[in-house]
Design an enzyme around this catalytic site. Structure first.
Site, PDB file in Angstrom:
ATOM      1  N   ASP A 124       0.856  -1.177   0.000  1.00 51.42           N
ATOM      2  CA  ASP A 124       0.000   0.000   0.000  1.00 51.42           C
ATOM      3  C   ASP A 124       0.901   1.240   0.000  1.00 51.42           C
ATOM      4  O   ASP A 124       2.086   1.147   0.342  1.00 51.42           O
ATOM      5  CB  ASP A 124      -0.884  -0.050   1.252  1.00 51.42           C
ATOM      6  N   ASP A 168      -0.276   5.106   0.905  1.00 48.62           N
ATOM      7  CA  ASP A 168      -0.557   6.092   1.943  1.00 48.62           C
ATOM      8  C   ASP A 168      -0.505   5.476   3.338  1.00 48.62           C
ATOM      9  O   ASP A 168      -1.100   4.420   3.588  1.00 48.62           O
ATOM     10  CB  ASP A 168      -1.934   6.718   1.715  1.00 48.62           C
TER      11      ASP A 168
END
Length: 291
Positions: free
Chosen positions: A82, A84
């Site tokens: 991922d 953020d």
């Protein structure tokens, strides 16, 4: 020994002393430890998985993470990460909203979506709609404020140097994943696309939206591309849209994750940086690559 307990200290806050390692080892009935990084990380071989209650008691709330794995197939051939609040610090959508003067409002929606309280696609559309009219230079201004998570560069570079495929898969936006991927050396990236009229954001996002299901599908697709089983994959993320991917991966790590994710994931890092993911694969610090 059929399991390995890796303990990793948050280097800025504490030290994994020989006495503490020995205390942990005795509490979990482990074999002699192997030091991966003096004062920072160690492997303790075990005959059985440790009792979580025992680990909690012996660690006394210290900023030390503990991950249990099996020795076989420990080093992974695929990293799916991922972006953020995982590979970078903070949420780029919230930063954009701050430039639009609606940061607190959007951040509250983000927090609920990442904890699984809101449906991801609807929450994303709602937040992006609030950015309508934001000049495109806000994207570059937001990028200049992005800070990489400690250990991010080492994680990607070390796994690539050992032949792993690395991919950034985000529910955020391609403008930022492209830059983060280039900065860190990810071989591919996937994300959502913000729509614009050439001067400002229109408040729309291109369909289909990359969501929780898309992340899981990406893990399967990339594992097939690399020619490995899911057991040979590593996934890392912090939000509810990462959870299916984390549960399916051979090693799925909830990284400084939202409560719903931390509770469900089989492995989590609450204190250390992304170096912890290398230690969990048995890499000593001396084997880390930084470029």
């Amino acid at each position: 020994m059929t399991y390995i307990l890796t303990v990793i200290a948050q280097r800025e806050a504490t030290s994994l002393t020989p006495a503490l390692i020995n205390q942990i080892r005795n509490a979990v009935h482990g074999a002699p430890p192997m030091i991966l990084s003096p004062g920072e990380a160690a492997d303790i071989p075990l005959a059985a998985p440790p009792d979580p209650a025992v680990l909690t008691e012996v660690l006394h709330g210290q900023p030390i993470d503990a991950i249990t794995v099996k020795p076989r197939g420990r080093r992974k051939a695929l990293l799916v990460a991922d972006m953020d609040s995982t590979m970078i610090q903070g949420e780029t959508l919230d930063e954009l909203a701050g430039l639009a003067g609606i940061g607190a409002w959007v951040a509250a929606i983000t927090a609920r979506a990442m904890n699984g309280e809101l449906e991801f696609k609807a929450a994303l559309r709602e937040r992006v709609a609030m950015l309508k009219g934001l000049p495109l230079d806000a994207l570059e201004r937001t990028w200049k404020r992005v800070r990489l998570t400690p250990g991010a560069r080492e994680l990607v570079a070390t796994m690539r140097a050992r032949g792993a495929l690395t991919a950034l898969v985000s529910g955020g936006f391609s403008y930022f994943t492209g830059k983060v991927a280039a900065e860190l050396g990810f071989q591919s990236h996937r994300a959502n696309t913000l729509l614009d009229d050439g001067a400002a954001l229109t408040g729309g996002v291109a369909e289909p939206i990359l969501d929780r299901d898309s992340k899981l599908a990406a893990l399967h697709e990339l594992a097939a591309q690399r020619g490995v089983k899911l057991s040979a994959t590593l996934a890392v993320g912090d939000g509810a849209n990462d959870l299916d991917m984390l549960l399916a991966a051979g090693l799925g790590v909830a990284f400084h994750a939202k409560p719903i994710v931390a509770r469900a994931a089989r492995a989590k890092v609450d204190h250390a940086g992304l170096r912890a993911l290398l230690f969990a694969q048995g890499y000593p610090a001396s084997a880390f690559v930084t470029e």
